[in-house]
Design an enzyme around this catalytic site. Structure first.
Site, PDB file in Angstrom:
ATOM      1  N   ARG A 117       0.870  -1.182   0.000  1.00 38.45           N
ATOM      2  CA  ARG A 117       0.000   0.000   0.000  1.00 38.45           C
ATOM      3  C   ARG A 117       0.905   1.230   0.000  1.00 38.45           C
ATOM      4  NH1 ARG A 117      -4.056   0.243   4.488  1.00 38.45           N
ATOM      5  NH2 ARG A 117      -5.261   1.557   3.082  1.00 38.45           N
ATOM      6  N   SER A 119       0.703   4.176   1.296  1.00 32.09           N
ATOM      7  CA  SER A 119       0.980   4.888   2.546  1.00 32.09           C
ATOM      8  C   SER A 119       2.067   4.174   3.348  1.00 32.09           C
ATOM      9  CB  SER A 119      -0.289   5.021   3.380  1.00 32.09           C
ATOM     10  OG  SER A 119      -0.935   3.788   3.476  1.00 32.09           O
ATOM     11  N   GLY A 121       4.479   2.373   1.845  1.00 29.50           N
ATOM     12  CA  GLY A 121       5.697   2.604   1.070  1.00 29.50           C
ATOM     13  C   GLY A 121       6.307   3.958   1.350  1.00 29.50           C
ATOM     14  N   ARG A 122       5.467   4.926   1.634  1.00 29.89           N
ATOM     15  CA  ARG A 122       5.997   6.273   1.885  1.00 29.89           C
ATOM     16  C   ARG A 122       6.754   6.369   3.197  1.00 29.89           C
ATOM     17  NH1 ARG A 122       1.167   9.946  -0.774  1.00 29.89           N
ATOM     18  NH2 ARG A 122       0.879   8.481  -2.482  1.00 29.89           N
ATOM     19  N   THR A 142       3.671 -15.231   1.953  1.00 31.57           N
ATOM     20  CA  THR A 142       4.810 -14.655   2.671  1.00 31.57           C
ATOM     21  C   THR A 142       5.110 -13.269   2.109  1.00 31.57           C
ATOM     22  OG1 THR A 142       5.786 -16.773   3.249  1.00 31.57           O
ATOM     23  CG2 THR A 142       7.281 -14.917   3.117  1.00 31.57           C
ATOM     24  N   LEU A 143       5.291 -12.323   3.001  1.00 29.67           N
ATOM     25  CA  LEU A 143       5.626 -10.954   2.603  1.00 29.67           C
ATOM     26  C   LEU A 143       7.095 -10.711   2.934  1.00 29.67           C
ATOM     27  CD1 LEU A 143       2.558  -9.140   4.227  1.00 29.67           C
ATOM     28  CD2 LEU A 143       2.771  -9.900   1.861  1.00 29.67           C
ATOM     29  N   GLU A 144       7.828 -10.167   1.992  1.00 36.43           N
ATOM     30  CA  GLU A 144       9.221  -9.821   2.269  1.00 36.43           C
ATOM     31  C   GLU A 144       9.234  -8.341   2.615  1.00 36.43           C
ATOM     32  OE1 GLU A 144       8.226 -10.906  -0.738  1.00 36.43           O
ATOM     33  OE2 GLU A 144       8.848 -12.978  -0.801  1.00 36.43           O
TER      34      GLU A 144
END
Lengths: 213, 505
Positions: A117, A119, A121-122, A142-144
């Site tokens: 998302r 927001s 990333g910012r 799985t999220l890196e």
């Protein structure tokens, strides 16, 4: 690409009302559990939340990792669980393997891409790099999570960090995932790559010993 | 280590966090006590030899207390780290504790910790009357009476966690400390049910079921106990046998009562977990000082399941004619038939277990006549135990409830999807019951694992069938764990008034 008269085209994104309808229908094989709240089901995408299990690299004397490292990466990463209501800090440059709270069960006619998302990333955090979720996939992806910024970032379980953009898929394109039915983040399960192996020194010797055809 | 935990409280559960606070308080009390005693020792005019003696005694007391904390509380705190226990179970266990609590206990926090041993245990620590505060009071009282420091050293506080059979009845607050082997960390199905048995002990203590019956054993006469034992001629030997009988019988009755509570609470999984833990070898038919043989316990639980109408040993397995108006009637019948067949087969296998003679290991520390007398006593009181448990256990998991939810959960798990929430007849999405999740998990493990195997194995895969089943079992445990997490999430969301898509307006 909008749906055609003969049915939805592969790679067309799925409209919000269809997503809602299919997720609420208990008989539909398209399942996300826990079912996201209505405000998290958008136009063609569904917000996903950070789970409670994490894998973080521990400091060690190992010089590097490679696809040949076997089970070494698993031993280098330690399991952590952050209970709901608590938080953890992701430091600049740190890689944390996490998984989504939501368990996805995609039918054969749907696929998706997971993206961070904006927001999130910012703040410097990138939550997903292995974005493809194929038709027939089941599990908590799985999220890196990587902190690319200069400041430590505090994250809390159940924070909506990424979203699943859902597309129609070709039903003949179902390939079983190596990570099927996983509920916790997992390290890479490398498989031998014959196109890499054919350049290994031992392989080269074998080639040289063979008589020309 | 306490400081490390303080810096990283995130991984600790609420119960462990409370234990951490209490441990910190206890250490502070020790420190304060030491300061006070040192300042008194520094009083001018005290002879050097007395001063020296008091100082040594004070240091000895502190050392003992710190050692006590290190050996009892710290392993619990260390083992309660989130990666050593399935913390998702804690909220479920906390609810179980609330259900079994006596009204006068205002707080009972659960601390689940991964133990290095292989046994499951439950201990209660009375926070209000125990701990270092009591030690501190004792110390103060002795000092006021003019006792020497040496005397106080003989009365250390009992901060050791202990099994509470009711004597800490006036405590305002207690910690329920549950130990589960770290070896079973990922065996959620097994852990959760065995912990249910441990909570059965808590209910038993709270409702004084087995202890009231165990008291009767003391009324057995010495003559009765020494009958038929040629080696036991003397009265002191008979008295010893009586004491041992009393201990063994109390322990066994407590196990039978906890089993009965577990069966009433969760249904067939209480039985399946004992079968899995005991295996099929000699261990299943060996009576020990603390536990009757697993086969006896299984036979006892089968009788209870029969009384709850899960199966009928006299009848045959039959599926009722599906009601065509009811969605899923076929799947309900299939699941019920599978369960009934399984229980009937087990009933046949364990027939006669309650009639067999005592079988003990050569290493038994109690006399054989005592164990035999214990069994005779327990056997004659099994019906009484069941009645006692039944009288206080209103929330029973009956076959009717099983039929309403488990077949649906089985379908979900067998197709690789967690079952943590379900749409209720009123149209609202609510959490699935933890009992349905457990029952469904065991059902899939026994009857539908092949479906999970096929889901996980590619058609052209050349996996070893045994490996494939092992992997499917691990995946099933993961799905059950996720189901618990989803159920907890949904429970909180509904209680906060959050609405889900599809809920009625």
């Amino acid at each position: 690409m909008p749906p055609t008269d003969t049915g939805p085209s592969p790679r067309a994104s799925v409209p919000q009302e269809i997503l809602l309808e299919r997720l609420v229908d208990g008989a539909d094989p398209f399942t996300i559990t826990p079912l996201p709240a209505g405000e998290h089901i958008g136009k063609g995408s569904i917000d996903l939340r950070l789970g409670t299990y994490y894998k973080t690299a521990r400091r060690s004397s190992v010089e590097s990792l490679s696809p040949d490292s076997g089970e070494l990466p698993e031993r280098l990463f330690e399991d952590r669980r952050v209970a709901p209501g608590h938080h953890t800090i992701i430091h600049p440059g740190q890689l944390v393997l996490a998984s989504t709270l939501e368990y996805l069960s995609l039918p054969n006619d749907l696929c998706g891409i997971i993206q961070s998302r904006s927001s999130f990333g910012r703040m410097g955090l990138v939550a997903a790099t292995a974005a493809w979720v194929g038709p027939g996939y089941k599990g908590c992806p799985t999220l890196e999570v990587v902190n690319l910024g200069d400041l430590p970032v505090k994250v809390t379980p159940y924070l909506a960090t990424c979203q699943l953009v859902v597309f129609y898929a070709d039903e003949n394109d179902v390939r079983p995932s190596r990570y099927q039915c996983a509920v916790k983040p997992g390290y890479a399960q490398w498989t031998r790559d014959k196109y890499v192996d054919m350049w290994s020194p031992s392989s080269e010797d074998d080639v040289l010993r063979q008589p020309p055809q | 280590m306490l400081r490390e935990l303080s810096a990283d409280l995130g991984p600790l559960s609420p119960g462990a966090t409370r234990l951490h606070e209490l441990t910190t308080d206890a250490l502070d009390e020790v420190r304060d006590e030491l300061d006070k005693r040192v300042s008194r020792i520094a009083t001018p005019g005290l002879p050097d030899d007395v001063r020296e003696e008091l100082l040594v005694a004070a240091m000895s007391d502190v050392e003992r207390e710190i050692e006590l904390i290190s050996t009892t509380l710290m392993p619990i705190l260390e083992g309660s780290a989130s990666h050593k226990v399935p913390v998702e179970l804690e909220e479920v266990l906390q609810r179980g504790v609330k259900k079994s609590a006596r009204p006068r206990f205002s707080i009972e926090d659960v601390v689940l910790f991964g133990d290095h041993g292989k046994n499951y245990r439950i201990n209660l620590v009375g926070v209000g009357t125990g701990g270092l505060r009591q030690w501190s009071k004792n110390l103060d009282r002795h000092r006021k009476r003019g006792a020497t420091a040496k005397d106080t050293a003989t009365r250390p506080a009992d901060t050791d966690s202990r099994e509470d059979t009711g004597e800490a009845a006036e405590a305002e607050s207690r910690l329920v400390i549950l130990a589960a082997p770290q070896l079973h960390r990922d065996s959620i199905l097994l852990q959760s049910v065995v912990l249910g048995h441990e909570l059965g002990h808590l209910r038993d203590w709270n409702h004084v079921v087995s202890t009231s019956i165990a008291d009767e054993v003391e009324s057995l006469t010495t003559d009765q106990l020494s009958d038929g034992d040629p080696d036991d001629g003397g009265s002191s030997g008979a008295l010893q046998t009586q004491l041992e009988t009393s201990e063994v019988a109390a322990s066994w009755l407590s196990e039978f009562a906890a089993d009965a509570f577990a069966v009433y609470a969760v249904g067939p999984p209480a039985l399946f977990s004992i079968i899995e833990l005991s295996g099929s070898g000699e261990g299943s038919t060996t009576d020990s000082e603390t536990h009757p043989g697993a086969d006896r316990r299984i036979a006892h639980m089968l009788e209870l399941l029969h009384s709850l109408e899960y199966f009928n040993p006299a009848g045959t397995v039959s599926a009722e004619q599906p009601d065509s108006d009811e969605v899923g009637a076929d799947r309900k019948d299939r699941a019920r038939v599978e369960l009934q067949s399984h229980l009937l087969a087990l009933n046949e296998q364990y027939e006669g277990a309650l009639d067999r003679s005592v079988h003990v290991r050569p290493t038994l520390t109690r006399s054989r006549p005592a164990v035999e007398a214990s069994w005779e006593f327990c056997r004659s009181r099994l019906a009484q135990i069941r009645e006692g448990v039944s009288a206080v256990m209103f929330d029973r998991y009956t076959i009717e409830r099983w039929e309403k939810e488990v077949p649906y959960a089985v379908e979900a798990l067998a197709r690789g999807v967690p079952y943590g929430e379900r749409r209720e007849p009123d149209g609202i999405l609510r959490e699935a019951s933890s009992r349905a999740i457990l029952n469904a998990g065991w059902h899939v493990k026994h009857h539908r694992l092949d479906k999970l195997v096929s889901l996980l194995t590619p058609e052209d895969g050349d996996d070893d069938p045994h490996d494939a089943r092992t992997r499917a079992s691990q995946v099933l445990d993961g799905l059950v764990l996720k189901s618990f997490e989803v159920a907890t999430y949904r429970h909180r969301a509904v209680s906060k008034g959050f609405r889900s898509p599809g809920d009625p307006a």
